[in-house]
Design an enzyme around this catalytic site. Structure first.
Site, PDB file in Angstrom:
ATOM      1  N   HIS A 444     -42.647 -63.916 101.853  1.00 49.49           N
ATOM      2  CA  HIS A 444     -43.563 -63.280 102.804  1.00 49.49           C
ATOM      3  C   HIS A 444     -45.011 -63.666 102.551  1.00 49.49           C
ATOM      4  CE1 HIS A 444     -45.087 -60.151  99.973  1.00 49.49           C
ATOM      5  NE2 HIS A 444     -43.863 -60.158  99.473  1.00 49.49           N
ATOM      6  N   CYS A 463     -40.303 -60.031  95.116  1.00 47.29           N
ATOM      7  CA  CYS A 463     -40.284 -60.927  96.266  1.00 47.29           C
ATOM      8  C   CYS A 463     -41.212 -62.117  96.032  1.00 47.29           C
ATOM      9  CB  CYS A 463     -40.685 -60.182  97.529  1.00 47.29           C
ATOM     10  SG  CYS A 463     -39.380 -59.097  98.167  1.00 47.29           S
TER      11      CYS A 463
END
Length: 552
Positions: A444, A463
């Site tokens: 992301h 992440c």
């Protein structure tokens, strides 16, 4: 395939030729294997056949796949027949086992001496059957080790979320019998471009170690252009030994030394400032033995990922802090990344999955672990804390914080979900790339752009944050539209959360490689960010792997 002859009892013997003059182990074993012959001895042929087959059935019974293969082939010999095909199999196997260390495998694991002694001492049909099964077991053990790895990844570290791979034993044996044995042995190791380059680096480092290493280490905390003295001489000599500098008598940190330091820094993932600071000196002083450990671990990891990776795939190397799009083996896009922090509950796992879609203008659904560990304590102190986040009840309604008493809640009974609506301040930035997985890991954007300028970038909750997420998105969409940027921004400009499906899913491989061998240039090394390579090395040592000497 030759069974025990009906005409008489088959006795496995080795000829009496003198092998003491064959100095090289590989030659000795090949010669021994070539001397295996079957001599006929009078007796009851049927009884001999029965004894041979019973021995095979008994000794193969503890391996379901091996037992099935022998059963389906009438318990016929695979290795111990008289004809050339059996001889070729013995020679190919013994040669491969004797040279297992050239793949970073422990030769002792396959007990070549024990196999040779068993072959030498075989005197009855039962002995012969036992030898055949022993050779089959050694072959299957080696084949699985060299193709898919010695270790079970998740047993070494649960964060290495890769299943142990294997091939059916019947398939291994069928390939051997149907093919040319020596060629079959050659096709067992990974066929990736990286694997032979790692083997070449292993041999190079073994030669360096045998020659005494790279000389004296470099003292000091910081050396920079213009400096002079003994420390610079040692820096110069180290760079020469490492292959970054031509021979020189300079005692001054001149432009050539600076350029050599910069290249070394580039090859080791360091800031390329040409200054030998503390981190650069630490990496310069790493011993060849330590680098060899990294290579041996990388070879094992290459075996763990010995599967079809996809003509197009995303390759995220956690230790390198990069994310790459690979097309037909070439890097077509690369961006810096931020990975999970070193804390035990924030480290990024290793696994593979398939990217299915991207979400533009995403909502951040705060993971419960973050909600109760980080935000609940703040809400207990101040109900209006983290005002950019919304609390959602079980019915999907926004909860008013007016008069709320969060002190009554614990990590176990906290009843709300926490969400952050789409915005430029959103923790996920303006786009996320989804490959649904049980780890809840994805790639992301992020509003924290400053982190990408740092040398070490382990700061996330697990992440993978991308420095150039828009360009990453354009590259993915380019396969399904002639105007990827226009399509991307059409969704982005609405400000609304939008899912954009990828017409062709893209495999994503999150890996951890501290030793990487480019097609051109020198070996690249990275630091062991989470200490996983050290764990793997200890496990390899326990399995019998050694640094070893030069393999002939």
């Amino acid at each position: 395939m030759l069974s025990v002859p009906r005409s008489g009892f088959s006795n496995l013997k080795l000829s009496m030729m003198n092998l003491s003059g064959l100095m090289k182990p590989r030659m000795t074993l090949a010669a021994l294997a070539a001397c295996v012959v079957l001599a006929h001895v009078p007796g009851q042929a049927q009884a001999q056949v029965t004894a041979f087959k019973q021995a095979i059935a008994e000794h193969a019974s503890d391996d379901r796949e091996l037992a099935r293969f022998y059963r389906e082939n009438g318990f016929s010999a695979i290795w111990t027949g008289e004809d050339d095909s059996h001889l070729a199999r013995r020679q190919a196997l013994l040669s491969a086992l004797a040279n297992a260390a050239s793949h970073g495998l422990p030769t002792a694991r396959y007990d070549v001496d024990g196999l040779m002694a068993q072959m030498r001492n075989a005197k009855t049909p039962r002995d012969l059957g036992q030898v055949d099964v022993a050779l089959s077991k050694a072959y299957l053990q080696y084949a699985r080790d060299v193709e898919y790895g010695l270790l079970e990844p998740r047993k070494v570290n649960k964060e290495i979320a890769r299943k142990s791979q294997s091939r059916d034993g019947v398939e291994y044996l069928t390939r051997l019998i149907d093919g040319k044995p020596a060629q079959v042995m050659k096709t067992l190791p990974p066929s990736t471009p990286e694997y032979p380059r790692l083997r070449k680096e292993m041999l190079r480092l073994q030669a360096v170690i045998e020659a005494g290493g790279w000389g004296e280490t470099v003292p000091g905390k910081k050396l920079e252009p213009g400096d002079k003295g003994d420390a610079i001489v040692k820096l110069r000599n180290r760079l020469i030994a490492l292959g970054y500098l031509d021979r020189s008598s300079s005692r001054r940190y001149d432009s050539r030394i600076q350029a050599a330091v910069q290249q070394f820094q580039a090859d080791h993932g360091l800031a390329e400032d040409g200054v030998a600071g503390a981190t650069t000196l630490q990496e310069l002083n790493v011993a060849p033995e330590k680098r060899l450990q990294s290579v041996l671990v990388a070879m094992e990891r290459e075996r763990w990922t010995n599967f079809e990776r996809g003509e197009r795939h995303v390759w995220v190397n956690l230790t390198d802090y990069t994310a790459k799009i690979m097309d037909d083996g070439k890097v077509t896009f690369e961006t810096r990344s931020v990975v999970g922090a070193r804390d035990s509950d924030r480290r990024s796992p290793e696994f593979s999955d398939e990217m299915e879609h991207m979400v533009i203008n995403p909502t951040w659904n705060v993971p419960r672990s973050i909600a109760v560990k980080e935000y609940l304590p703040q809400l207990k102190k101040n109900p209006n804390a983290v005002g950019h986040l919304k609390l959602i009840d079980g019915s999907g309604r926004v909860v008013s914080r007016e008069g709320a008493d969060f002190t009554q809640f614990t990590a176990k009974n906290f009843p709300f979900d926490i969400k952050q609506p789409p915005s430029r301040r959103n923790a996920l930035g303006l786009v996320k790339f989804m490959f649904p997985n049980r780890h809840n890991i994805y790639l992301h954007d992020t509003p924290q752009k400053a982190l990408f300028a740092r040398e070490t970038r382990a700061y996330s909750h697990g992440c993978i944050r991308l420095a150039q997420p828009f360009e990453f998105g354009y590259a993915l969409l380019a396969k399904q539209t002639s105007q990827p940027k226009k399509v991307f921004h059409r969704y982005l400009d609405t400000g609304r959360e939008s899912q954009v499906d990828l017409e062709q899913h893209v495999p994503v491989h999150i890996v951890y490689r501290t030793a990487v061998m480019p097609a051109k240039g020198r070996a690249n090394y990275r630091r062991d960010t989470y200490g996983r390579d050290q764990q793997i090395w200890k496990a390899l040592q326990s399995a019998g792997v050694e640094l070893g000497a030069i393999q002939s």
